[in-house]
Design a protein around this motif. Structure first.
Motif, PDB file in Angstrom:
ATOM      1  N   SER A   1       0.842  -1.189   0.000  1.00 47.67           N
ATOM      2  CA  SER A   1       0.000   0.000   0.000  1.00 47.67           C
ATOM      3  C   SER A   1       0.882   1.245   0.000  1.00 47.67           C
ATOM      4  O   SER A   1       1.949   1.271   0.598  1.00 47.67           O
ATOM      5  CB  SER A   1      -0.924  -0.006   1.208  1.00 47.67           C
ATOM      6  OG  SER A   1      -0.171   0.035   2.400  1.00 47.67           O
ATOM      7  N   VAL A   2       0.423   2.237  -0.702  1.00 45.16           N
ATOM      8  CA  VAL A   2       1.149   3.495  -0.830  1.00 45.16           C
ATOM      9  C   VAL A   2       0.240   4.605  -0.325  1.00 45.16           C
ATOM     10  O   VAL A   2      -0.933   4.668  -0.680  1.00 45.16           O
ATOM     11  CB  VAL A   2       1.536   3.762  -2.306  1.00 45.16           C
ATOM     12  CG1 VAL A   2       2.189   5.115  -2.463  1.00 45.16           C
ATOM     13  CG2 VAL A   2       2.436   2.658  -2.816  1.00 45.16           C
ATOM     14  N   ASP A   3       0.794   5.468   0.522  1.00 43.97           N
ATOM     15  CA  ASP A   3       0.039   6.608   1.010  1.00 43.97           C
ATOM     16  C   ASP A   3      -0.130   7.596  -0.143  1.00 43.97           C
ATOM     17  O   ASP A   3       0.855   8.150  -0.647  1.00 43.97           O
ATOM     18  CB  ASP A   3       0.767   7.263   2.179  1.00 43.97           C
ATOM     19  CG  ASP A   3       0.048   8.495   2.683  1.00 43.97           C
ATOM     20  OD1 ASP A   3      -1.131   8.377   3.070  1.00 43.97           O
ATOM     21  OD2 ASP A   3       0.669   9.584   2.668  1.00 43.97           O
ATOM     22  N   THR A   4      -1.358   7.770  -0.584  1.00 39.83           N
ATOM     23  CA  THR A   4      -1.647   8.595  -1.756  1.00 39.83           C
ATOM     24  C   THR A   4      -1.133  10.019  -1.596  1.00 39.83           C
ATOM     25  O   THR A   4      -0.494  10.570  -2.504  1.00 39.83           O
ATOM     26  CB  THR A   4      -3.161   8.619  -2.023  1.00 39.83           C
ATOM     27  OG1 THR A   4      -3.626   7.285  -2.143  1.00 39.83           O
ATOM     28  CG2 THR A   4      -3.489   9.384  -3.286  1.00 39.83           C
ATOM     29  N   ARG A   5      -1.384  10.631  -0.461  1.00 34.13           N
ATOM     30  CA  ARG A   5      -0.983  12.027  -0.237  1.00 34.13           C
ATOM     31  C   ARG A   5       0.537  12.172  -0.320  1.00 34.13           C
ATOM     32  O   ARG A   5       1.058  13.075  -0.974  1.00 34.13           O
ATOM     33  CB  ARG A   5      -1.495  12.494   1.115  1.00 34.13           C
ATOM     34  CG  ARG A   5      -1.117  13.920   1.458  1.00 34.13           C
ATOM     35  CD  ARG A   5      -1.745  14.331   2.809  1.00 34.13           C
ATOM     36  NE  ARG A   5      -1.157  15.551   3.269  1.00 34.13           N
ATOM     37  CZ  ARG A   5      -0.099  15.631   4.054  1.00 34.13           C
ATOM     38  NH1 ARG A   5       0.503  14.541   4.488  1.00 34.13           N
ATOM     39  NH2 ARG A   5       0.383  16.787   4.432  1.00 34.13           N
ATOM     40  N   SER A   6       1.255  11.264   0.328  1.00 28.57           N
ATOM     41  CA  SER A   6       2.722  11.334   0.322  1.00 28.57           C
ATOM     42  C   SER A   6       3.261  11.117  -1.085  1.00 28.57           C
ATOM     43  O   SER A   6       4.166  11.824  -1.540  1.00 28.57           O
ATOM     44  CB  SER A   6       3.297  10.276   1.264  1.00 28.57           C
ATOM     45  OG  SER A   6       2.857  10.496   2.582  1.00 28.57           O
ATOM     46  N   TYR A   7       2.715  10.124  -1.779  1.00 31.06           N
ATOM     47  CA  TYR A   7       3.156   9.830  -3.141  1.00 31.06           C
ATOM     48  C   TYR A   7       2.949  11.048  -4.034  1.00 31.06           C
ATOM     49  O   TYR A   7       3.840  11.439  -4.785  1.00 31.06           O
ATOM     50  CB  TYR A   7       2.383   8.632  -3.692  1.00 31.06           C
ATOM     51  CG  TYR A   7       2.705   8.325  -5.133  1.00 31.06           C
ATOM     52  CD1 TYR A   7       3.742   7.457  -5.456  1.00 31.06           C
ATOM     53  CD2 TYR A   7       1.985   8.902  -6.177  1.00 31.06           C
ATOM     54  CE1 TYR A   7       4.045   7.177  -6.781  1.00 31.06           C
ATOM     55  CE2 TYR A   7       2.285   8.628  -7.491  1.00 31.06           C
ATOM     56  CZ  TYR A   7       3.313   7.770  -7.795  1.00 31.06           C
ATOM     57  OH  TYR A   7       3.614   7.513  -9.113  1.00 31.06           O
TER      58      TYR A   7
ATOM     59  N   VAL B   1       4.020  13.308   6.088  1.00 34.16           N
ATOM     60  CA  VAL B   1       4.313  12.685   4.791  1.00 34.16           C
ATOM     61  C   VAL B   1       5.250  11.494   5.015  1.00 34.16           C
ATOM     62  O   VAL B   1       6.244  11.615   5.718  1.00 34.16           O
ATOM     63  CB  VAL B   1       4.963  13.709   3.831  1.00 34.16           C
ATOM     64  CG1 VAL B   1       5.391  13.057   2.541  1.00 34.16           C
ATOM     65  CG2 VAL B   1       3.999  14.853   3.558  1.00 34.16           C
ATOM     66  N   ALA B   2       4.899  10.365   4.411  1.00 35.39           N
ATOM     67  CA  ALA B   2       5.739   9.168   4.511  1.00 35.39           C
ATOM     68  C   ALA B   2       6.879   9.280   3.499  1.00 35.39           C
ATOM     69  O   ALA B   2       6.639   9.381   2.292  1.00 35.39           O
ATOM     70  CB  ALA B   2       4.902   7.922   4.244  1.00 35.39           C
TER      71      ALA B   2
ATOM     72  N   ASP C   1       7.066   6.751   0.471  1.00 32.12           N
ATOM     73  CA  ASP C   1       6.046   6.973  -0.556  1.00 32.12           C
ATOM     74  C   ASP C   1       6.315   8.264  -1.325  1.00 32.12           C
ATOM     75  O   ASP C   1       6.077   8.346  -2.529  1.00 32.12           O
ATOM     76  CB  ASP C   1       4.655   6.995   0.085  1.00 32.12           C
ATOM     77  CG  ASP C   1       4.312   5.663   0.730  1.00 32.12           C
ATOM     78  OD1 ASP C   1       4.852   4.628   0.288  1.00 32.12           O
ATOM     79  OD2 ASP C   1       3.503   5.647   1.674  1.00 32.12           O
ATOM     80  N   TRP C   2       6.835   9.271  -0.637  1.00 30.11           N
ATOM     81  CA  TRP C   2       7.209  10.529  -1.291  1.00 30.11           C
ATOM     82  C   TRP C   2       8.318  10.258  -2.301  1.00 30.11           C
ATOM     83  O   TRP C   2       8.266  10.718  -3.443  1.00 30.11           O
ATOM     84  CB  TRP C   2       7.668  11.530  -0.236  1.00 30.11           C
ATOM     85  CG  TRP C   2       7.908  12.920  -0.728  1.00 30.11           C
ATOM     86  CD1 TRP C   2       7.036  13.960  -0.696  1.00 30.11           C
ATOM     87  CD2 TRP C   2       9.119  13.427  -1.329  1.00 30.11           C
ATOM     88  NE1 TRP C   2       7.630  15.079  -1.236  1.00 30.11           N
ATOM     89  CE2 TRP C   2       8.897  14.783  -1.634  1.00 30.11           C
ATOM     90  CE3 TRP C   2      10.342  12.867  -1.638  1.00 30.11           C
ATOM     91  CZ2 TRP C   2       9.871  15.581  -2.226  1.00 30.11           C
ATOM     92  CZ3 TRP C   2      11.312  13.665  -2.240  1.00 30.11           C
ATOM     93  CH2 TRP C   2      11.070  15.009  -2.519  1.00 30.11           C
TER      94      TRP C   2
END
Length: 95
Positions: free
Chosen positions: A27-33, A74-75, A78-79
């Motif tokens: 899973s990827v954190d959408t906001r951080s990505y 922010v992760a 993922d960023w």
């Protein structure tokens, strides 16, 4: 006999879970990505010919140039993944 069936059922469940965990996309954190993907302000970049590890290393360095307020919550992983996808000219995973 019942004990053997319980053991076989538990073994089958363990194998199923092991296969699911190796085949499922993490899973990827959408906001951080997305923050990483747009780290360059959508500036045009020529597609690089570096490998993924080099792109991720450069993005990790870029991470350090942003203030902690901009990156609050922010992760990093993922960023960096979003940033590297942008550098490689890939479409965003979420747009």
């Amino acid at each position: 006999m019942a004990g053997v069936l319980v053991v076989l059922g538990a073994l089958a469940a363990a194998i199923y879970l092991a296969v699911q965990s190796t085949t499922a996309e993490p899973s990827v954190d959408t906001r951080s990505y997305q923050k990483g993907y747009h780290a360059f302000g959508d500036a045009w970049l020529p597609a690089g010919d570096e490998d993924r590890e080099v792109d991720e290393a450069r993005c990790a360095e870029l991470w350090g140039s942003f203030s902690s307020e901009e990156l609050a919550g922010v992760a990093k992983a993922d960023w960096v993944a979003g940033c590297a996808d942008y550098v490689e000219g890939k479409e965003s995973r979420f747009e």
